[in-house]
Scaffold this active site. Structure first.
Site, short mmCIF file in Angstrom:
data_model
loop_
_atom_site.label_atom_id
_atom_site.label_comp_id
_atom_site.label_asym_id
_atom_site.label_seq_id
_atom_site.Cartn_x
_atom_site.Cartn_y
_atom_site.Cartn_z
N SER A 141 -9.77 3.56 14.12
CA SER A 141 -10.65 2.43 13.82
C SER A 141 -11.18 1.80 15.10
CB SER A 141 -9.88 1.36 13.03
OG SER A 141 -9.38 1.89 11.83
N1 SAM Z 1 -4.67 3.15 11.60
C1 SAM Z 1 -5.31 4.34 12.12
C2 SAM Z 1 -5.39 4.36 13.61
O1 SAM Z 1 -5.05 3.37 14.24
O2 SAM Z 1 -5.79 5.41 14.14
C3 SAM Z 1 -6.69 4.53 11.57
C4 SAM Z 1 -6.64 5.30 10.39
S1 SAM Z 1 -8.01 6.00 9.56
C5 SAM Z 1 -9.27 4.78 9.57
C6 SAM Z 1 -7.26 5.93 7.93
C7 SAM Z 1 -6.07 6.86 7.75
O3 SAM Z 1 -5.53 6.64 6.44
C8 SAM Z 1 -6.42 8.32 7.84
O4 SAM Z 1 -5.63 8.94 8.82
C9 SAM Z 1 -6.09 8.85 6.43
O5 SAM Z 1 -5.62 10.18 6.43
C10 SAM Z 1 -5.04 7.88 5.97
N2 SAM Z 1 -4.85 7.79 4.52
C11 SAM Z 1 -5.77 7.82 3.53
N3 SAM Z 1 -5.18 7.69 2.33
C12 SAM Z 1 -3.83 7.60 2.57
C13 SAM Z 1 -2.68 7.44 1.74
N4 SAM Z 1 -2.76 7.40 0.41
N5 SAM Z 1 -1.47 7.35 2.33
C14 SAM Z 1 -1.35 7.40 3.68
N6 SAM Z 1 -2.39 7.56 4.52
C15 SAM Z 1 -3.62 7.64 3.97
#
Ligand code: SAM
Length: 225
Positions: free
Chosen positions: A67
């Protein structure tokens, strides 16, 4: 090859980034200090290193993103963190948001659905923190729309992917008085929502600014396409 070196130049750039976030309205000093401490360039593919301290999101593989720093700071600020709290993050991704939480002196539980991203995050986090610091960080691979019941309840929950609606499982895993911060919306753009769990029956919902996240995919989120 990624060179995990943290130089004075990097430190200078992230102090400028923290100042920039302050001028964009981030006031929580604990959060600004954390942004000033965490080597964000460790969490990006080496090709993007020169841009690591720009206020922008970047691809991290598996179609996912790290993000934008403003978004990380905005969500962290809405959590109203107090040192020692227990925080669940849904969507570990690169591990950067988890690191910012850790630098705010809270105990972090973070869950990611893509095993490859979680494994990469573990490696990066080992470069950024000492073994003693990492004792306060717990990672898991799974569907975070169902929370992480084993360690519930949590003082705070942060969801870093866009949800179609607020998963009830997450509210049920908050302590009374606990806070959930989650982007919610059915389109490309989501509203940042903060929910305070008042007691087992009542919640308070506040709606903040628009953001655009990758989708939250899971049992209580978007269905896999
Ligand atoms: N917090 C992260 C960082 O600092 O890099 C940014 C993450 S990215 C915007 C969103 C993440 O949520 C992705 O890696 C995606 O695979 C994960 N995601 C989506 N649905 C999910 C779920 N049901 N459970 C866990 N992770 C999930």
């Amino acid at each position: 090859m990624h060179h995990y070196q943290d130089t004075y130049k990097h430190k200078g750039l992230r102090n400028l980034l923290a100042q920039q976030l302050k001028s964009k309205g981030i006031q929580d000093e604990l959060v600004l200090k954390a942004i000033g401490e965490i080597p964000r360039h460790f969490f990006l593919p080496a090709d993007f290193e020169a841009h690591a301290y720009e206020d922008k999101p970047f691809p991290i593989g598996e179609g996912q993103t790290i993000s934008q720093p403003y978004t990380v700071a905005y969500q962290s600020q809405l959590l109203e963190l107090k040192p020692g709290q227990k925080v669940l993050e849904v969507g570990t991704g690169s591990g950067y948001q988890a690191s910012v939480l850790l630098a705010c002196n809270v105990e972090v539980y973070s869950i990611e659905r893509h095993a490859a991203l979680s494994e990469k995050a573990v490696k990066t986090l080992q470069k950024a923190f000492s073994p003693a610091q990492l004792e306060k960080l717990h990672l898991s691979v799974g569907d975070g729309t169902q929370g992480w019941p084993e360690y519930a309840p949590y003082d705070r929950i942060i969801v870093t992917a866009g949800a179609p609606s607020v998963p009830k499982a997450l509210i049920s895993q908050l302590v009374n008085g606990g806070i959930l911060v989650i982007p919610v919306g059915k389109d490309e753009v989501q509203k940042m929502v903060r929910i305070v769990k008042i007691n087992e029956k009542d919640i308070k919902t506040e709606v903040f600014a628009d953001f655009s996240f990758v989708p939250l995919v899971g049992k209580n989120g978007w269905k896999e396409s």
